[in-house]
Design a protein around this motif. Structure first.
Motif, mmCIF file in Angstrom:
data_model
loop_
_atom_site.group_PDB
_atom_site.id
_atom_site.type_symbol
_atom_site.label_atom_id
_atom_site.label_comp_id
_atom_site.label_asym_id
_atom_site.label_seq_id
_atom_site.Cartn_x
_atom_site.Cartn_y
_atom_site.Cartn_z
ATOM 1 N N LEU A 228 0.789 -1.186 -0.045
ATOM 2 C CA LEU A 228 -0.057 -0.017 0.082
ATOM 3 C C LEU A 228 0.808 1.232 0.046
ATOM 4 O O LEU A 228 0.548 2.216 -0.425
ATOM 5 N N LEU A 231 1.525 3.576 -3.045
ATOM 6 C CA LEU A 231 0.544 4.819 -3.318
ATOM 7 C C LEU A 231 1.172 5.984 -2.928
ATOM 8 O O LEU A 231 1.192 7.126 -4.041
ATOM 9 N N PRO A 232 1.647 6.192 -1.877
ATOM 10 C CA PRO A 232 2.393 7.539 -1.468
ATOM 11 C C PRO A 232 3.700 7.754 -2.581
ATOM 12 O O PRO A 232 4.091 8.934 -3.040
ATOM 13 N N PHE A 267 8.905 8.624 20.294
ATOM 14 C CA PHE A 267 7.648 8.609 20.356
ATOM 15 C C PHE A 267 7.070 7.063 20.465
ATOM 16 O O PHE A 267 5.888 6.463 20.284
ATOM 17 N N GLY A 268 7.956 6.106 20.568
ATOM 18 C CA GLY A 268 7.785 4.709 21.093
ATOM 19 C C GLY A 268 7.665 4.181 19.413
ATOM 20 O O GLY A 268 7.194 2.897 19.297
ATOM 21 N N GLY A 269 8.533 4.897 18.399
ATOM 22 C CA GLY A 269 8.320 3.962 17.102
ATOM 23 C C GLY A 269 7.114 3.877 16.469
ATOM 24 O O GLY A 269 6.074 4.626 16.738
ATOM 25 N N GLY A 270 7.254 3.260 15.255
ATOM 26 C CA GLY A 270 5.784 2.965 14.401
ATOM 27 C C GLY A 270 5.593 4.162 13.606
ATOM 28 O O GLY A 270 4.638 4.286 12.846
ATOM 29 N N ILE A 271 6.565 5.099 13.545
ATOM 30 C CA ILE A 271 6.364 6.418 12.520
ATOM 31 C C ILE A 271 6.466 5.958 11.071
ATOM 32 O O ILE A 271 5.488 6.391 10.262
ATOM 33 N N TRP A 274 2.868 5.541 8.843
ATOM 34 C CA TRP A 274 2.209 6.793 8.558
ATOM 35 C C TRP A 274 2.881 8.067 7.906
ATOM 36 O O TRP A 274 2.432 8.658 6.844
ATOM 37 N N TYR A 277 2.415 8.550 4.048
ATOM 38 C CA TYR A 277 1.253 9.098 3.873
ATOM 39 C C TYR A 277 1.064 10.479 4.051
ATOM 40 O O TYR A 277 0.476 11.420 3.254
ATOM 41 N N VAL A 278 1.559 10.832 5.042
ATOM 42 C CA VAL A 278 1.387 12.454 5.498
ATOM 43 C C VAL A 278 2.264 13.111 4.554
ATOM 44 O O VAL A 278 2.072 14.273 4.133
ATOM 45 N N ILE A 281 0.643 13.899 1.465
ATOM 46 C CA ILE A 281 -0.194 15.050 1.366
ATOM 47 C C ILE A 281 0.427 16.331 1.516
ATOM 48 O O ILE A 281 -0.157 17.062 0.633
ATOM 49 N N LEU A 284 0.918 16.574 -2.051
ATOM 50 C CA LEU A 284 -0.471 16.915 -2.759
ATOM 51 C C LEU A 284 -0.848 18.205 -2.853
ATOM 52 O O LEU A 284 -1.271 18.843 -3.781
ATOM 53 N N LEU A 285 -0.560 18.805 -1.475
ATOM 54 C CA LEU A 285 -0.802 20.381 -1.310
ATOM 55 C C LEU A 285 0.077 21.181 -2.315
ATOM 56 O O LEU A 285 -0.240 22.202 -2.754
#
Lengths: 300, 356
Positions: A228, A231-232, A267-271, A274, A277-278, A281, A284-285
């Motif tokens: 997925l 897509l970004p 932040f405890g990872g997992g960035i 997302w 996708y951010v 964005i 896109l702008l």
């Protein structure tokens, strides 16, 4: 000095991991170029292809034969998609086609699991996922052999595809079809053959991408979610550009790796989940058509 | 029989049908259904998911914006309600639920901003960002979960006027009341100027803009209302169905399910949201039961869920090809054949209405 080397290492690992996203994105671009269809099912095709490949190997086929059979299977999938899904939906707007390929994605990933089961498979390509000793000893940089292999394979595939598009009769026909399917058909370009070729090429790319991913993370359903992220990549690179898919993949790979390594721990990872996708964005702008895409002009 | 509006946007038939539906919901079902299973495993999740599907209808079926982040907004609503109940316990439940929806709506506006520039798959990626980012934020910042480390947080009781609604029937009535109010509002909006602006933007946004419809306002309104409905749905889903709060319950799988409800149910219809939600919820139950009855547990549950994916995917393709307006249209055809009525409203996407 150590920090600089480490940073370099992180960026390199990101770039090489990014080429894997590029490989998935490449399949997308092929189909989009030829038929202006966003093929959401590309990720599912990756999963379907590599799971079938591993399945055939488990049935006792040698590597080369399993590879060949899977390629043929992907050609069949492409043919069936053209006949059963995209053919009947010809002329619908692009959102409808996109929804159709979402349906296709679920059919493919469901079928693969129903036939081959859901357990995680290991895939050994004979390339280790550990640092190359020579590079580590002499340059002090740790890069995984698998990453390097993925980088080389993507580079070769890209060169091949660009040559195919630029210099062959089929590539010319393909660009004609992409430009105006009606006009292309009226001057005798075999639309169906061209589309079948494109889908086969996309299926082949999907298999290669799946083998690379599978060798790293195991052949499992999570591949669909990983895919997925193509897509970004496409949004950054542009949907219709092969170099764009590559550059987009590299950018995503580097950004998510550096963020994860330098910002993630607080932040405890997992960035990684997302960040692409951010980032998309913001692109896109700023530049909706992507770095290499063609500007889309819509009229009443 | 033509349907002439007699009360607001409602015709006589509409009022009759609505009244009948409410009578069944609040009187007949509570009287005839005794088993808790039906309330807590079928009716409650069905109504909650249908509410989320209405939200998805606003943005996708009516305003024509392809969004894939419904579950993210549901999670936002659910955790908003949890935190309001936790930190502002004096607030009456209906008000708390309303504010949860508002918080989700604010996020909806934020993540709907890209829709002003892009559409189609581009927008889908932007809404995927909402999905992943919201879930990650809730998961990684302890405050949202009140620094709970066990992983499973029990939802608070629903207390209205000092009475705790804890039995399945009571919870069902709460959900049904909220869903009824929001459904009537949804019908009003979609048949009024709000919905007509959405449809104008969906059918041709540039043309709509040149007719004086503000794209900014219309699109953000769709995203806000959609996220509001999803937020309320998510809060109810967590408090009455799951009875616990866990971010993983709202992963991308749920977003896809809600997308499927809307496509299969029928784009641009409110009853399609209910039909689609019912189908997506019940089909796996039926498939499991049949699978167990015929093969006596010889088929693995994972295989059954794989078959389920194939069937949903294939149905999406079949409906897009043969009946782009979904099950709601099939239902209408059936009704027309049985009762000789036809009630064709201009609520469906123009390019879907004209068959190839």
């Amino acid at each position: 000095m150590i920090e600089v080397l480490f940073f370099f290492e992180v960026v390199l690992a990101g770039m090489l991991a990014g080429t894997m996203y590029s490989l998935v994105a490449l399949g997308f671009v092929l189909i989009y170029k030829a038929s202006s269809t966003f093929n959401f099912a590309q990720g599912a095709m990756v999963f379907f292809a590599v799971l079938s490949f591993v399945g055939f190997m488990e049935l006792g086929m040698p590597f080369a034969l399993a590879f060949l059979v899977t390629v043929l299977l992907m050609v069949a999938v492409g043919y069936a998609t053209e006949r059963l899904v995209l053919g009947p939906l010809t002329g619908q707007n692009e959102d409808t086609l996109l929804m159709g390929t979402i349906g296709l994605a679920f059919v493919l990933q469901g079928l693969a699991q129903a036939v081959w089961g859901v357990e995680v498979r290991r895939l050994d390509l004979g390339i280790g996922d550990f640092p190359i000793p020579w590079v580590a000893d002499n340059l002090g940089i740790f890069v995984s052999a698998l990453d390097v292999a993925a980088g080389v394979v993507s580079a070769v595939l890209i060169v091949l595809l660009v040559l195919l598009f630029r210099f062959t009769k089929m590539g010319l026909g393909l660009r004609a079809v992409a430009d105006d399917p009606g006009a292309a058909a009226s001057i005798g370009i075999p639309l169906k053959t061209i589309m079948l070729m494109v889908w086969s090429a996309a299926g082949f790319v999907a298999l290669v991408a799946g083998m690379m991913w599978g060798a790293r993370a195991g052949v499992q359903f999570a591949l669909v979610d990983l895919a997925l992220k193509a897509l970004p990549v496409l949004i950054i690179g542009g949907f219709s550009s092969i170099p764009g898919a590559i550059i987009g993949g590299l950018i995503i790979g580097v950004v998510e790796k550096t963020l994860e390594v330098y910002v993630g721990p607080s932040f405890g990872g997992g960035i990684e989940g997302w960040a692409p996708y951010v980032l998309a964005i913001f692109f896109l702008l700023w530049r909706p058509e992507g770095l290499f895409g063609e500007k889309i002009i819509r009229r009443v | 029989m033509t349907s002439k509006p007699i009360l607001g946007p409602y015709s006589q038939g509409d009022i009759l049908r609505l009244g009948a539906a409410m009578a069944v919901t609040f009187l007949v079902l509570p009287l005839i259904i005794q088993s808790d299973y039906w309330y807590s495993s079928i009716l409650i999740p069905w109504l909650c998911l249908a509410l989320a599907a209405i939200g998805q209808q606003f943005v996708m079926g009516y305003a024509g914006q392809l969004a894939l982040g419904a579950a993210g907004f549901m999670a936002a609503g659910a955790f908003a309600l949890y935190n309001i109940e936790l930190r502002l316990p004096w607030m009456p439940f209906p008000l708390a639920l309303f504010f949860s929806g508002l918080i989700a709506a604010a996020l909806g506006v934020l993540f709907g901003l890209p829709s002003l520039r892009v559409r189609g798959i581009y927008l889908m990626v932007a809404t995927l960002a909402a999905q992943f980012f919201i879930i990650w934020t809730i998961d990684k910042f302890g405050w949202f979960k009140n620094y709970d480390t066990s992983g499973i947080i029990t939802a608070q009781d629903i207390v209205i006027f000092g009475h705790a609604f804890t039995s399945p029937l009571e919870m069902y009535l709460v959900v049904a009341a909220v869903v009824t109010v929001l459904t009537i509002l949804a019908i009003n909006m979609t048949r009024g100027s709000v919905g007509r602006n959405w449809m104008a933007v969906r059918d041709m946004d540039i043309a709509a803009e040149s007719m004086g419809i503000s794209l900014l306002r219309t699109k953000l309104q769709a995203f806000a209302l959609s996220a509001f409905y999803c937020g309320v749905a998510g809060a109810l889903f967590a408090f009455t169905y799951l009875k616990s709060l866990e971010p993983v319950a709202f992963d991308i799988k749920l977003s896809f399910q809600i997308l499927f409800m809307v496509i299969l149910g029928g784009l641009g219809t409110i009853n399609g949201a209910f039909i689609g939600a019912g189908f997506i919820l019940l089909f796996p139950v039926v498939l499991n039961t049949v699978g167990n009855a015929w093969f006596h547990g010889m088929i693995d549950a994972t295989i059954i869920s794989a078959i389920e994916q194939v069937v949903f995917g294939a149905l999406i393709i079949l409906f897009l090809i043969y009946e782009p307006l979904g099950m709601a249209k099939l239902w209408e055809k059936l009704r027309a054949r049985t009762f000789g009525m036809s009630a064709v409203r201009p609520t469906v996407p123009a390019d879907l209405a004209q068959k190839p």
